[in-house]
Each structure stands twice: as structure tokens, then as C-alpha cells.
Design an enzyme around this catalytic site. Structure first.
Site, PDB file in Angstrom:
ATOM      1  N   ASP A  84      77.962 -61.606  54.618  1.00 52.89           N
ATOM      2  CA  ASP A  84      78.186 -60.733  53.470  1.00 52.89           C
ATOM      3  C   ASP A  84      78.182 -59.259  53.865  1.00 52.89           C
ATOM      4  O   ASP A  84      77.118 -58.698  54.152  1.00 52.89           O
ATOM      5  CB  ASP A  84      77.090 -61.019  52.434  1.00 52.89           C
ATOM      6  CG  ASP A  84      77.204 -60.149  51.198  1.00 52.89           C
ATOM      7  OD1 ASP A  84      78.302 -59.625  50.937  1.00 52.89           O
ATOM      8  OD2 ASP A  84      76.186 -60.015  50.490  1.00 52.89           O
ATOM      9  N   ASP A 143      84.274 -56.205  50.638  1.00 50.44           N
ATOM     10  CA  ASP A 143      83.079 -57.035  50.549  1.00 50.44           C
ATOM     11  C   ASP A 143      83.424 -58.512  50.727  1.00 50.44           C
ATOM     12  O   ASP A 143      84.007 -59.142  49.844  1.00 50.44           O
ATOM     13  CB  ASP A 143      82.416 -56.801  49.188  1.00 50.44           C
ATOM     14  CG  ASP A 143      81.124 -57.573  49.009  1.00 50.44           C
ATOM     15  OD1 ASP A 143      80.719 -58.287  49.957  1.00 50.44           O
ATOM     16  OD2 ASP A 143      80.515 -57.465  47.926  1.00 50.44           O
TER      17      ASP A 143
END
Length: 318
Positions: free
Chosen positions: A4, A207
Site C-alpha cells: 500500500d 495509491d
């Protein structure tokens, strides 16, 4: 484990978690009492991290962590004790490997990738992602460089302008010919559209841990008013025009990334919905739109720390 770029801390489902999604059949938990290399980090205390779609709670631990062939020694991480949110029921999630910047780290723990840099684990201080359009099982992360077989053309770089997230300047966002967001590098908006034009320089956050595009506040409302849910058979270029994000590359040139309705409208049975969700970015790091997996499916992405310092970071897209 989710890799992430939108968070920084490392979290692992642990033996401290005794109820909820973490104990479902087929899920694994790290047992800190069975590890010969586990250490108490000293100032261990509970951590709570809120994500866009859930929350995790746990306390800090310290151990040697191996990801593929790479070993990081003495990594401080969160041992998950509780998972809250439907996402943990829906996805077999056993951990989150945050790849963001030290400024975001809870309790000041050195992030995993910064430890890789300090321990000289990689030839190059970068990692890259490939997301498959058709087969999620083919998704890949490459440590310490790029893999030319997974992209075409050349990699174009964009400077990170807020090294909290992997964020770069977002000059504008438009739907069709209508510009809904503009930054100080673009011409100011007038009239009704000025309600959601931002005075501060907007950011685009790349992201890997967010599925959709995101918008916040009034901008999200306006996006969803224009890109309404519809029968998939009724979606046309006229009813759902292309959307476009304009960024500024390292050479100061504007670069537009456009997506057709066939790319941003997602089927749900016979109906299609826009791949947008609402996430409010903290004011000190916004306003911002997130370019999530729906963006990364179409672009090979590189997250380059340059000489290792956050200030030299850049994002590559091909």
C-alpha cells in the site's frame, strides 16, 4: 498482504486477534511467542489506524521481516488485534505493507522501505507495480527496479511535491469539456464552477491500496451527479464522457491522463457505476484526488526515492 503506497506502517494479523475476520478458516496469523527473533520494541503501545474503508487496532512488535527474497532486520510493525470494517470480511487480508513516507508513520517507526534503503537491500531505491487488466493473480511488485516486459514506451517521471503521500501536483480534472477542478497553474474558474475550485494547489495521490478514483467534498458530489449509475447498455460517450487528469512532469510539462466510460464505469450485473469513492484527505495534505488501482491497471508505475531522501522522490508512469 496488501502493498500500500497510501500508508506507511507495516501491519500483520497476529495471535493477539481472537475474534472477527482474522480467525476465519484459511487465514494465517503471526505468532510472536513462537518467533525466536521477536523483540519487544520497548515503548510498545496500542496503535489505531483509520483507512478509507476500515480500521485496524493492535500493538507494536519488532522482528526480522522477509518479503520474497528480501530480509529486513529489526522491523517495528503493528500486530493486529482487531479489524473493523466490511473490507476485512470481503477480502482475505492478513496484513498491510505501507510504502508511504516516514512523515506518515505512526509512533515514528521507521517504514519498511526506509529500512530496506538503510540496510542496502536493493541496487536501486525504488519499487514498481504492474496491475493486470484481466487477471488479478498476475499483479506484481518489483523491488529495486523496473521490468521492461511489463510496459511499453518510456517511463515519464513526476516529482513528489508532498512527501507524506506519493503525491504530485494536479493541475486540473475534467469531465468531457467541463473542468471541475483547477490549480494555481491553470486558468481560474468562473461562475458556478468556482464553488469547487481550490485555492491551494491540489494533489494527485498515486495509491496502490485504493481501488477506485476518489474525490472529496463538493467535488465528489459534482462528479457523481455527472457520472450517474445507468444500465450498461445505455452508457455512451455522450452520456458518460471521458474524464481527464492533468499532471505536471519533472520537466514542467503538462501531461493529460484520460479515461473513457469503458474504463471508469464498472459493471454490477446489468448496471454500471462510476469507479469513484469519497475520501476526505487531511486538510494539511489536500485537497487531493486519489488515483487508485483503476488508474494503475492502465499504467505501469514506479515509486523512486532517488538518493533515499523523501525530497528527491518521484513517480514514474508508462
Amino acid at each position: 498482504v496488501v502493498h500500500d503506497t497510501g500508508s506507511t506502517n507495516l501491519w500483520i494479523t497476529s495471535d493477539l486477534c481472537n475474534a472477527g475476520p482474522c480467525v476465519q478458516k484459511g487465514r494465517h496469523r503471526y505468532n510472536h511467542s513462537a518467533s525466536e527473533t521477536y523483540k519487544d520494541p520497548g515503548a510498545s503501545r496500542d496503535l489505531t489506524i483509520q483507512f478509507g474503508t476500515g480500521k485496524i487496532v493492535g500493538r507494536q512488535g519488532k522482528d526480522d521481516i522477509r518479503v520474497g527474497p528480501y530480509l529486513v532486520k529489526g522491523q517495528v510493525f503493528g500486530m493486529i488485534r482487531a479489524q473493523e470494517g466490511g473490507i476485512f470480511e470481503q477480502v482475505k487480508l492478513e496484513g498491510i505493507l505501507g510504502l508511504g513516507f516516514p512523515a506518515m508513520s505512526a509512533n515514528g517507526a521507521t517504514p519498511f522501505f526506509d529500512n530496506m534503503i538503510q540496510q542496502h537491500s536493493l541496487d536501486r531505491m525504488e519499487f514498481s507495480f504492474y496491475f493486470s487488466l484481466d487477471h488479478p493473480s498476475a499483479n506484481a511488485i518489483f523491488w529495486g527496479g523496473v521490468h521492461p516486459q511489463f510496459y511499453e514506451g518510456s517511463i515519464e517521471y513526476f516529482p513528489v511535491t508532498d512527501p507524506y503521500y506519493w503525491a504530485t501536483d494536479l493541475v486540473s480534472f475534467r469531465i468531457g469539456h467541463e473542468e471541475l477542478l483547477t490549480g494555481p497553474r491553470a486558468a481560474p474558474l468562473e461562475g458556478d464552477r468556482a464553488r469547487w475550485a481550490f485555492a491551494d494547489r491540489p494533489k494527485a495521490i498515486v495509491d496502490s491500496g485504493t481501488t477506485f478514483f476518489t474525490a472529496q467534498g463538493q467535488l465528489f458530489v459534482q462528479v457523481m451527479e455527472r457520472l450517474r449509475e445507468a444500465k450498461c447498455a445505455d452508457v455512451t460517450d455522450e452520456s458518460h464522457p471521458a474524464i481527464a487528469f492533468t499532471l505536471v512532469n519533472a520537466a514542467g510539462q503538462r501531461r493529460e491522463f484520460a479515461f473513457t466510460s469503458g474504463q471508469y464505469m464498472l459493471p454490477d450485473g446489468e448496471r454500471c457505476v462510476a469507479a469513484f469513492m469519497r475520501i476526505e484527505v487531511p486538510p494539511e495534505h489536500g485537497p487531493a484526488m486519489i488515483l487508485g488501482e483503476v488508474f494503475l491497471r492502465y499504467y505501469y508505475s514506479v515509486f523512486d526515492r532517488g538518493d533515499g531522501t523523501p525530497e528527491k522522490a518521484r513517480i514514474g508512469l508508462a
